[in-house]
Design a protein around this motif. Structure first.
Motif, PDB file in Angstrom:
ATOM      1  N   LYS A  36     -54.653 119.479  46.879  1.00  0.00           N
ATOM      2  CA  LYS A  36     -54.856 120.456  45.800  1.00  0.00           C
ATOM      3  C   LYS A  36     -53.703 121.448  45.740  1.00  0.00           C
ATOM      4  O   LYS A  36     -53.247 121.818  44.657  1.00  0.00           O
ATOM      5  CB  LYS A  36     -56.191 121.196  45.990  1.00  0.00           C
ATOM      6  CG  LYS A  36     -57.397 120.332  45.733  1.00  0.00           C
ATOM      7  CD  LYS A  36     -58.684 121.080  46.053  1.00  0.00           C
ATOM      8  CE  LYS A  36     -59.882 120.172  45.953  1.00  0.00           C
ATOM      9  NZ  LYS A  36     -61.118 120.834  46.387  1.00  0.00           N
ATOM     10  N   PHE A  37     -53.203 121.868  46.893  1.00  0.00           N
ATOM     11  CA  PHE A  37     -52.073 122.788  46.942  1.00  0.00           C
ATOM     12  C   PHE A  37     -50.821 122.121  46.370  1.00  0.00           C
ATOM     13  O   PHE A  37     -50.081 122.731  45.586  1.00  0.00           O
ATOM     14  CB  PHE A  37     -51.828 123.268  48.376  1.00  0.00           C
ATOM     15  CG  PHE A  37     -50.671 124.205  48.492  1.00  0.00           C
ATOM     16  CD1 PHE A  37     -50.799 125.532  48.116  1.00  0.00           C
ATOM     17  CD2 PHE A  37     -49.439 123.766  48.958  1.00  0.00           C
ATOM     18  CE1 PHE A  37     -49.726 126.403  48.204  1.00  0.00           C
ATOM     19  CE2 PHE A  37     -48.366 124.625  49.052  1.00  0.00           C
ATOM     20  CZ  PHE A  37     -48.498 125.954  48.671  1.00  0.00           C
ATOM     21  N   GLN A  38     -50.572 120.871  46.749  1.00  0.00           N
ATOM     22  CA  GLN A  38     -49.398 120.150  46.230  1.00  0.00           C
ATOM     23  C   GLN A  38     -49.484 120.025  44.715  1.00  0.00           C
ATOM     24  O   GLN A  38     -48.491 120.190  44.009  1.00  0.00           O
ATOM     25  CB  GLN A  38     -49.282 118.758  46.866  1.00  0.00           C
ATOM     26  CG  GLN A  38     -49.128 118.750  48.366  1.00  0.00           C
ATOM     27  CD  GLN A  38     -48.057 119.683  48.869  1.00  0.00           C
ATOM     28  OE1 GLN A  38     -46.903 119.610  48.457  1.00  0.00           O
ATOM     29  NE2 GLN A  38     -48.438 120.590  49.757  1.00  0.00           N
ATOM     30  N   ARG A  39     -50.668 119.750  44.233  1.00  0.00           N
ATOM     31  CA  ARG A  39     -50.888 119.634  42.782  1.00  0.00           C
ATOM     32  C   ARG A  39     -50.609 120.955  42.090  1.00  0.00           C
ATOM     33  O   ARG A  39     -49.881 121.006  41.101  1.00  0.00           O
ATOM     34  CB  ARG A  39     -52.333 119.177  42.542  1.00  0.00           C
ATOM     35  CG  ARG A  39     -52.672 118.978  41.086  1.00  0.00           C
ATOM     36  CD  ARG A  39     -54.112 118.560  40.921  1.00  0.00           C
ATOM     37  NE  ARG A  39     -55.001 119.675  41.242  1.00  0.00           N
ATOM     38  CZ  ARG A  39     -56.287 119.549  41.532  1.00  0.00           C
ATOM     39  NH1 ARG A  39     -56.850 118.360  41.569  1.00  0.00           N
ATOM     40  NH2 ARG A  39     -57.023 120.596  41.796  1.00  0.00           N
ATOM     41  N   THR A  40     -51.143 122.036  42.640  1.00  0.00           N
ATOM     42  CA  THR A  40     -50.951 123.365  42.053  1.00  0.00           C
ATOM     43  C   THR A  40     -49.484 123.777  42.054  1.00  0.00           C
ATOM     44  O   THR A  40     -48.995 124.355  41.093  1.00  0.00           O
ATOM     45  CB  THR A  40     -51.787 124.410  42.830  1.00  0.00           C
ATOM     46  OG1 THR A  40     -53.157 124.028  42.771  1.00  0.00           O
ATOM     47  CG2 THR A  40     -51.627 125.792  42.244  1.00  0.00           C
ATOM     48  N   LEU A  61     -54.407 114.359  43.323  1.00  0.00           N
ATOM     49  CA  LEU A  61     -53.061 114.572  42.789  1.00  0.00           C
ATOM     50  C   LEU A  61     -52.951 114.109  41.338  1.00  0.00           C
ATOM     51  O   LEU A  61     -52.258 114.733  40.531  1.00  0.00           O
ATOM     52  CB  LEU A  61     -52.041 113.838  43.653  1.00  0.00           C
ATOM     53  CG  LEU A  61     -51.875 114.377  45.071  1.00  0.00           C
ATOM     54  CD1 LEU A  61     -51.120 113.384  45.934  1.00  0.00           C
ATOM     55  CD2 LEU A  61     -51.188 115.727  45.060  1.00  0.00           C
ATOM     56  N   LEU A  62     -53.641 113.044  41.002  1.00  0.00           N
ATOM     57  CA  LEU A  62     -53.572 112.486  39.654  1.00  0.00           C
ATOM     58  C   LEU A  62     -54.129 113.450  38.607  1.00  0.00           C
ATOM     59  O   LEU A  62     -53.760 113.374  37.438  1.00  0.00           O
ATOM     60  CB  LEU A  62     -54.336 111.157  39.614  1.00  0.00           C
ATOM     61  CG  LEU A  62     -54.036 110.213  38.469  1.00  0.00           C
ATOM     62  CD1 LEU A  62     -52.564 109.806  38.459  1.00  0.00           C
ATOM     63  CD2 LEU A  62     -54.912 108.972  38.570  1.00  0.00           C
ATOM     64  N   LYS A  63     -54.959 114.381  39.023  1.00  0.00           N
ATOM     65  CA  LYS A  63     -55.539 115.358  38.093  1.00  0.00           C
ATOM     66  C   LYS A  63     -54.552 116.451  37.693  1.00  0.00           C
ATOM     67  O   LYS A  63     -54.835 117.245  36.801  1.00  0.00           O
ATOM     68  CB  LYS A  63     -56.800 115.980  38.697  1.00  0.00           C
ATOM     69  CG  LYS A  63     -57.929 114.985  38.825  1.00  0.00           C
ATOM     70  CD  LYS A  63     -59.130 115.595  39.502  1.00  0.00           C
ATOM     71  CE  LYS A  63     -60.205 114.528  39.668  1.00  0.00           C
ATOM     72  NZ  LYS A  63     -61.319 114.992  40.484  1.00  0.00           N
ATOM     73  N   GLY A  64     -53.390 116.487  38.342  1.00  0.00           N
ATOM     74  CA  GLY A  64     -52.387 117.498  38.018  1.00  0.00           C
ATOM     75  C   GLY A  64     -51.405 116.998  36.995  1.00  0.00           C
ATOM     76  O   GLY A  64     -51.673 116.051  36.255  1.00  0.00           O
ATOM     77  N   ASP A  65     -50.238 117.646  36.961  1.00  0.00           N
ATOM     78  CA  ASP A  65     -49.193 117.179  36.059  1.00  0.00           C
ATOM     79  C   ASP A  65     -47.844 117.042  36.765  1.00  0.00           C
ATOM     80  O   ASP A  65     -46.817 116.858  36.136  1.00  0.00           O
ATOM     81  CB  ASP A  65     -49.087 118.078  34.826  1.00  0.00           C
ATOM     82  CG  ASP A  65     -48.804 119.525  35.169  1.00  0.00           C
ATOM     83  OD1 ASP A  65     -48.531 119.841  36.341  1.00  0.00           O
ATOM     84  OD2 ASP A  65     -48.841 120.355  34.248  1.00  0.00           O
ATOM     85  N   GLN A  66     -47.861 117.143  38.092  1.00  0.00           N
ATOM     86  CA  GLN A  66     -46.651 116.976  38.889  1.00  0.00           C
ATOM     87  C   GLN A  66     -46.291 115.493  38.969  1.00  0.00           C
ATOM     88  O   GLN A  66     -47.129 114.633  38.766  1.00  0.00           O
ATOM     89  CB  GLN A  66     -46.845 117.559  40.297  1.00  0.00           C
ATOM     90  CG  GLN A  66     -47.609 116.701  41.268  1.00  0.00           C
ATOM     91  CD  GLN A  66     -49.091 116.495  40.960  1.00  0.00           C
ATOM     92  OE1 GLN A  66     -49.694 117.221  40.185  1.00  0.00           O
ATOM     93  NE2 GLN A  66     -49.685 115.483  41.558  1.00  0.00           N
ATOM     94  N   PRO A  67     -45.015 115.184  39.277  1.00  0.00           N
ATOM     95  CA  PRO A  67     -44.650 113.772  39.448  1.00  0.00           C
ATOM     96  C   PRO A  67     -45.324 113.196  40.692  1.00  0.00           C
ATOM     97  O   PRO A  67     -45.577 113.901  41.666  1.00  0.00           O
ATOM     98  CB  PRO A  67     -43.129 113.811  39.602  1.00  0.00           C
ATOM     99  CG  PRO A  67     -42.763 115.220  39.856  1.00  0.00           C
ATOM    100  CD  PRO A  67     -43.896 116.087  39.442  1.00  0.00           C
ATOM    101  N   LEU A  68     -45.615 111.912  40.628  1.00  0.00           N
ATOM    102  CA  LEU A  68     -46.388 111.258  41.675  1.00  0.00           C
ATOM    103  C   LEU A  68     -45.917 109.815  41.833  1.00  0.00           C
ATOM    104  O   LEU A  68     -45.650 109.137  40.841  1.00  0.00           O
ATOM    105  CB  LEU A  68     -47.867 111.297  41.275  1.00  0.00           C
ATOM    106  CG  LEU A  68     -48.930 110.746  42.185  1.00  0.00           C
ATOM    107  CD1 LEU A  68     -48.917 111.429  43.548  1.00  0.00           C
ATOM    108  CD2 LEU A  68     -50.300 110.922  41.537  1.00  0.00           C
ATOM    109  N   VAL A  69     -45.814 109.370  43.081  1.00  0.00           N
ATOM    110  CA  VAL A  69     -45.433 107.988  43.380  1.00  0.00           C
ATOM    111  C   VAL A  69     -46.565 107.347  44.174  1.00  0.00           C
ATOM    112  O   VAL A  69     -47.008 107.895  45.187  1.00  0.00           O
ATOM    113  CB  VAL A  69     -44.114 107.913  44.193  1.00  0.00           C
ATOM    114  CG1 VAL A  69     -43.766 106.459  44.503  1.00  0.00           C
ATOM    115  CG2 VAL A  69     -42.977 108.607  43.454  1.00  0.00           C
ATOM    116  N   LEU A  70     -47.012 106.202  43.714  1.00  0.00           N
ATOM    117  CA  LEU A  70     -48.045 105.435  44.394  1.00  0.00           C
ATOM    118  C   LEU A  70     -47.418 104.154  44.923  1.00  0.00           C
ATOM    119  O   LEU A  70     -46.800 103.403  44.159  1.00  0.00           O
ATOM    120  CB  LEU A  70     -49.187 105.083  43.436  1.00  0.00           C
ATOM    121  CG  LEU A  70     -50.275 104.175  43.985  1.00  0.00           C
ATOM    122  CD1 LEU A  70     -51.036 104.853  45.123  1.00  0.00           C
ATOM    123  CD2 LEU A  70     -51.225 103.759  42.879  1.00  0.00           C
TER     124      LEU A  70
END
Length: 148
Positions: A36-40, A61-70
């Motif tokens: 949650k902190f990373q997302r925020t 993490l997917l609920k945020g808008d930051q870039p994400l790698v799966l």
């Protein structure tokens, strides 16, 4: 390696998240708070979604808008979750498989290779939990990663 999504995400500073499959409840809660902190904060995270804790962290993490790698422990799928596709279209999700499409089952070896891929892509690593003498512990020891 196979890719689906925005490869430019790899230009970001990336934090890899790894965790053993079985971990104490307090570790699970701390991992959720960390996600949650990373997302925020908008931080780019590289993670898997094989174990339950990885799945939960990825979904947070997917609920945020930051870039994400799966990173997948198998080949790219033919069908994808609608929310994953929406995030790919928004250029904020990159799905990577270190395997060809004919690798459709997760094995101990593919899970290890997935973890190695996360380590190689990440600028720093966060380990939710590593079981003593477990697969992740042995991998981190082998690669001489002792400070996470």
């Amino acid at each position: 390696m196979e890719f689906l999504g925005n490869k430019d995400i790899l230009k970001n500073h990336k934090t890899g998240f790894l965790s053993s499959r079985k971990c104490p409840a307090e570790v699970v809660l701390k991992s959720y708070e960390w996600a949650k902190f990373q997302r925020t904060e908008g931080n780019c995270v590289v993670c898997g979604n094989h174990s339950q804790i990885e799945q939960d962290v990825f979904e947070i993490l997917l609920k945020g808008d930051q870039p994400l790698v799966l990173v997948l422990p198998r080949g790219l799928k033919k069908r994808w979750d609608k929310s994953w596709l929406e995030n790919i279209e928004k250029n904020r999700l990159l799905i990577i498989s270190p395997f060809t499409k004919d690798i459709t089952r997760v094995t101990r070896e593919t899970a290890i290779h997935k973890n190695e891929t996360i380590l190689s892509l990440s600028d720093n690593i966060v380990v939710g939990y590593k079981s003593p003498n477990g697969q992740l512990d042995r991998l981190l020891t082998k690669l001489k990663i002792d400070h996470v």
